[in-house]
Design a protein around this motif. Structure first.
Motif, PDB file in Angstrom:
ATOM      1  N   ALA A   1       0.820  -1.217   0.000  1.00 14.77           N
ATOM      2  CA  ALA A   1       0.000   0.000   0.000  1.00 14.77           C
ATOM      3  C   ALA A   1       0.853   1.266   0.000  1.00 14.77           C
ATOM      4  CB  ALA A   1      -0.933   0.000   1.201  1.00 14.77           C
ATOM      5  N   GLU A   2       2.072   1.179   0.509  1.00  8.17           N
ATOM      6  CA  GLU A   2       2.963   2.341   0.501  1.00  8.17           C
ATOM      7  C   GLU A   2       3.275   2.802  -0.918  1.00  8.17           C
ATOM      8  OE1 GLU A   2       6.444   1.548   2.758  1.00  8.17           O
ATOM      9  OE2 GLU A   2       5.351   1.011   4.581  1.00  8.17           O
ATOM     10  N   PHE A   3       3.086   1.891  -1.888  1.00  7.11           N
ATOM     11  CA  PHE A   3       3.374   2.216  -3.281  1.00  7.11           C
ATOM     12  C   PHE A   3       2.099   2.246  -4.122  1.00  7.11           C
ATOM     13  CE2 PHE A   3       7.027   0.234  -1.329  1.00  7.11           C
ATOM     14  CZ  PHE A   3       8.043   1.131  -1.625  1.00  7.11           C
ATOM     15  N   GLY A   4       0.952   2.303  -3.443  1.00  6.45           N
ATOM     16  CA  GLY A   4      -0.310   2.385  -4.143  1.00  6.45           C
ATOM     17  C   GLY A   4      -0.754   1.080  -4.777  1.00  6.45           C
ATOM     18  N   ILE A   5      -0.208  -0.051  -4.317  1.00  9.61           N
ATOM     19  CA  ILE A   5      -0.536  -1.358  -4.873  1.00  9.61           C
ATOM     20  C   ILE A   5      -1.412  -2.121  -3.889  1.00  9.61           C
ATOM     21  CG2 ILE A   5       0.413  -3.608  -5.553  1.00  9.61           C
ATOM     22  CD1 ILE A   5       2.827  -2.144  -6.674  1.00  9.61           C
ATOM     23  N   ARG A   6      -2.463  -2.736  -4.385  1.00 11.32           N
ATOM     24  CA  ARG A   6      -3.306  -3.612  -3.573  1.00 11.32           C
ATOM     25  C   ARG A   6      -2.643  -4.985  -3.512  1.00 11.32           C
ATOM     26  NH1 ARG A   6      -8.671  -1.742  -4.443  1.00 11.32           N
ATOM     27  NH2 ARG A   6      -9.418  -3.406  -3.063  1.00 11.32           N
ATOM     28  N   HIS A   7      -2.519  -5.544  -2.322  1.00 12.20           N
ATOM     29  CA  HIS A   7      -1.898  -6.862  -2.156  1.00 12.20           C
ATOM     30  C   HIS A   7      -2.932  -7.862  -1.665  1.00 12.20           C
ATOM     31  CE1 HIS A   7       0.286 -10.161  -0.263  1.00 12.20           C
ATOM     32  NE2 HIS A   7       1.362  -9.811  -0.938  1.00 12.20           N
ATOM     33  N   TYR A   8      -3.077  -8.958  -2.421  1.00 14.57           N
ATOM     34  CA  TYR A   8      -3.973 -10.045  -2.043  1.00 14.57           C
ATOM     35  C   TYR A   8      -3.160 -11.333  -1.907  1.00 14.57           C
ATOM     36  CZ  TYR A   8      -7.769  -6.923  -3.481  1.00 14.57           C
ATOM     37  OH  TYR A   8      -8.637  -5.859  -3.604  1.00 14.57           O
ATOM     38  N   CYS A   9      -3.749 -12.348  -1.285  1.00 15.83           N
ATOM     39  CA  CYS A   9      -3.013 -13.597  -1.094  1.00 15.83           C
ATOM     40  C   CYS A   9      -3.936 -14.799  -1.217  1.00 15.83           C
ATOM     41  CB  CYS A   9      -2.312 -13.611   0.265  1.00 15.83           C
ATOM     42  SG  CYS A   9      -3.453 -13.770   1.675  1.00 15.83           S
ATOM     43  N   TRP A  10      -3.307 -15.971  -1.213  1.00 21.19           N
ATOM     44  CA  TRP A  10      -3.969 -17.272  -1.152  1.00 21.19           C
ATOM     45  C   TRP A  10      -3.296 -18.052  -0.027  1.00 21.19           C
ATOM     46  CZ3 TRP A  10      -7.145 -18.405  -5.630  1.00 21.19           C
ATOM     47  CH2 TRP A  10      -7.005 -17.495  -6.684  1.00 21.19           C
ATOM     48  N   VAL A  11      -3.975 -19.068   0.497  1.00 19.26           N
ATOM     49  CA  VAL A  11      -3.355 -19.901   1.536  1.00 19.26           C
ATOM     50  C   VAL A  11      -3.478 -21.373   1.156  1.00 19.26           C
ATOM     51  CG1 VAL A  11      -3.625 -18.263   3.435  1.00 19.26           C
ATOM     52  CG2 VAL A  11      -5.501 -19.841   2.911  1.00 19.26           C
ATOM     53  N   ALA A  12      -2.412 -22.133   1.443  1.00 22.62           N
ATOM     54  CA  ALA A  12      -2.390 -23.569   1.125  1.00 22.62           C
ATOM     55  C   ALA A  12      -1.092 -24.173   1.636  1.00 22.62           C
ATOM     56  CB  ALA A  12      -2.510 -23.799  -0.382  1.00 22.62           C
ATOM     57  N   VAL A  13      -1.055 -25.501   1.653  1.00 24.10           N
ATOM     58  CA  VAL A  13       0.196 -26.244   1.809  1.00 24.10           C
ATOM     59  C   VAL A  13       0.707 -26.528   0.408  1.00 24.10           C
ATOM     60  CG1 VAL A  13       1.281 -28.358   2.648  1.00 24.10           C
ATOM     61  CG2 VAL A  13      -0.561 -27.288   3.970  1.00 24.10           C
ATOM     62  N   ASN A  14       1.886 -26.041   0.088  1.00 17.08           N
ATOM     63  CA  ASN A  14       2.446 -26.258  -1.247  1.00 17.08           C
ATOM     64  C   ASN A  14       2.623 -27.756  -1.496  1.00 17.08           C
ATOM     65  OD1 ASN A  14       4.964 -26.424  -3.238  1.00 17.08           O
ATOM     66  ND2 ASN A  14       4.008 -24.421  -3.475  1.00 17.08           N
ATOM     67  N   PRO A  15       2.378 -28.236  -2.728  1.00 18.60           N
ATOM     68  CA  PRO A  15       2.513 -29.677  -3.003  1.00 18.60           C
ATOM     69  C   PRO A  15       3.884 -30.248  -2.695  1.00 18.60           C
ATOM     70  CG  PRO A  15       2.186 -28.403  -5.034  1.00 18.60           C
ATOM     71  CD  PRO A  15       1.855 -27.505  -3.902  1.00 18.60           C
ATOM     72  N   LYS A  16       4.933 -29.430  -2.695  1.00 11.97           N
ATOM     73  CA  LYS A  16       6.258 -29.929  -2.329  1.00 11.97           C
ATOM     74  C   LYS A  16       6.288 -30.451  -0.892  1.00 11.97           C
ATOM     75  CE  LYS A  16       9.464 -27.264  -5.285  1.00 11.97           C
ATOM     76  NZ  LYS A  16      10.511 -28.258  -5.522  1.00 11.97           N
ATOM     77  N   GLU A  17       5.383 -29.948  -0.054  1.00 10.50           N
ATOM     78  CA  GLU A  17       5.384 -30.309   1.364  1.00 10.50           C
ATOM     79  C   GLU A  17       4.240 -31.256   1.744  1.00 10.50           C
ATOM     80  OE1 GLU A  17       7.083 -26.474   3.587  1.00 10.50           O
ATOM     81  OE2 GLU A  17       5.666 -25.969   1.996  1.00 10.50           O
ATOM     82  N   ALA A  18       3.514 -31.748   0.747  1.00 17.81           N
ATOM     83  CA  ALA A  18       2.325 -32.548   1.028  1.00 17.81           C
ATOM     84  C   ALA A  18       2.634 -33.965   1.476  1.00 17.81           C
ATOM     85  CB  ALA A  18       1.432 -32.593  -0.219  1.00 17.81           C
ATOM     86  N   GLU A  19       3.889 -34.391   1.383  1.00 21.04           N
ATOM     87  CA  GLU A  19       4.235 -35.740   1.845  1.00 21.04           C
ATOM     88  C   GLU A  19       4.106 -35.869   3.361  1.00 21.04           C
ATOM     89  OE1 GLU A  19       4.848 -38.542   0.035  1.00 21.04           O
ATOM     90  OE2 GLU A  19       4.194 -37.217  -1.578  1.00 21.04           O
ATOM     91  N   ASN A  20       4.187 -34.762   4.058  1.00 20.70           N
ATOM     92  CA  ASN A  20       3.987 -34.766   5.509  1.00 20.70           C
ATOM     93  C   ASN A  20       2.484 -34.654   5.773  1.00 20.70           C
ATOM     94  OD1 ASN A  20       3.851 -34.220   8.275  1.00 20.70           O
ATOM     95  ND2 ASN A  20       5.773 -33.085   8.276  1.00 20.70           N
TER      96      ASN A  20
END
Length: 273
Positions: free
Chosen positions: A62-81
Motif C-alpha cells: 500500500a505504501e506504493f499504491g498497490i493492492r496486495h492479495y493472497c492465497w493460503v495452502a500447503v504447497n505440493p512440495k510439502e504434502a508428503e507430511n
C-alpha cells in the motif's frame, strides 16, 4: 495502462520491486502461499507465514499504491507430511475470512504421489465448502503433461465449479486440455522451468483468450516479476491493440478474481478519441 500481477511469489521481495511495479502500471499483486526453499516442519510456521502474507504484506504494498492479495495452502512440495498438511488445513478457514485472502492456493501436484493427490483433494474440498477460488500448481518440465492429466482426473471425480478454478503453469502441451475441461488456464513467465514472454504471446495468438491468465513471479529460483511487462511489450509489438492487451492483462484477472467479493477492481475499457 493498468496491470494486475496475478501471481507473485515473493521470497525475494524488496521494496524496490513494489516501487518498480507501481511505476510500470501494476495496481494489484496476488501472492499465493509458496514453498520457502525448504520443507517446513511445524503447523505454526505455516500459520505465521499466512499471517505475514494476509496482514503485513498488504501494508507494505500500500505504501506504493498497490493492492496486495493472497492465497493460503500447503504447497505440493510439502504434502508428503500428511500430519502437517491436515493440521494446516484445519486452520486455513480462519485465514479465508481475511479481507485480502482470495482463496486456496497454490495447491496441486509436484511428483504426483498419492499423498499429493490426497492433499489436492482436501484443499479443493475446503475451497468448494467455503465457496472459494482455487489456484492449482502443475508440475515442472517432463512431469507436466502427466501431472496436468492427473489434476484434471482428480477434479473430474469431484463436485467442483470450473469457473472458480485456475490451473497454473500451463504450456503448449497442456493448455488445450485445461481449457477444454472448462477451467481457467494460467501461463507463468519463468525463464527456466515454465514459459517465456515470447512463448506466452504465441499461445495468446493461438487460443481463445477468454479464460487465459498471464502471471510472473519472484522467488528462490531464476525469476523476474517484470517478465509480465515483457509479455505486454511483445504483445503490443506484434500489432495488437491497447484494448486487447487490457482485456488479457487486466480484465481477465478482474473477471476471475472478481468472483470473490473481496476483489473490487473492475474491468476497464480504453476510450480512443
Amino acid at each position: 495502462m493498468q496491470i494486475i500481477q496475478p501471481h507473485y511469489h515473493a521470497i525475494a521481495r524488496t521494496a524496490q520491486d513494489y516501487e518498480r511495479m507501481a511505476m510500470s502500471g501494476v495496481v494489484a499483486v496476488c501472492e499465493p502461499a509458496f514453498w520457502a526453499g525448504f520443507d517446513r516442519r511445524y503447523p505454526e510456521t505455516f500459520i505465521d507465514y499466512f499471517a505475514q502474507i494476509s496482514e503485513f504484506e498488504p501494508t507494505r504494498a500500500a505504501e506504493f499504491g498497490i493492492r496486495h492479495y493472497c492465497w493460503v495452502a500447503v504447497n505440493p512440495k510439502e504434502a508428503e507430511n500428511t500430519e502437517l498438511t491436515q493440521e494446516v488445513l484445519r486452520h486455513m478457514p480462519e485465514f479465508l475470512k481475511k479481507p485480502t485472502c482470495l482463496g486456496v492456493g497454490e495447491t496441486g501436484l509436484h511428483k504426483s504421489t498419492q499423498n499429493e493427490i490426497d492433499s489436492l483433494q482436501a484443499h479443493v474440498e475446503i475451497a468448494m465448502k467455503h465457496d472459494q477460488l482455487v489456484l492449482i500448481h502443475t508440475p515442472h518440465l517432463s512431469d507436466k503433461a502427466h501431472g496436468t492429466k492427473t489434476v484434471l482426473e482428480v477434479l473430474a471425480g469431484m463436485d467442483v465449479n470450473p469457473d472458480k478454478i485456475w490451473i497454473d503453469h500451463v504450456e503448449e502441451q497442456t493448455i488445450e486440455s485445461v481449457l477444454d475441461a472448462g477451467y481457467w488456464a494460467g501461463m507463468t513467465l519463468y525463464p527456466v522451468t515454465k514459459c517465456s514472454p515470447r512463448r506466452s504471446v504465441d499461445i495468446l495468438e493461438k487460443y481463445s483468450t477468454e479464460r487465459l491468465l498471464v502471471n510472473s513471479s519472484a522467488d528462490w529460483g531464476p525469476s523476474d516479476p517484470f517478465t509480465l511487462q515483457e509479455s505486454i511489450v511483445e504483445f503490443r509489438r506484434r500489432g495488437h491493440s491497447l484494448q486487447e492487451a487490457v482485456e488479457i492483462y487486466h480484465n481477465n484477472p478482474c473477471r476471475f478474481l472478481g468472483q470473490n467479493p473481496k476483489w473490487d477492481i473492475k474491468p476497464i475499457t480504453i476510450r480512443e478519441e
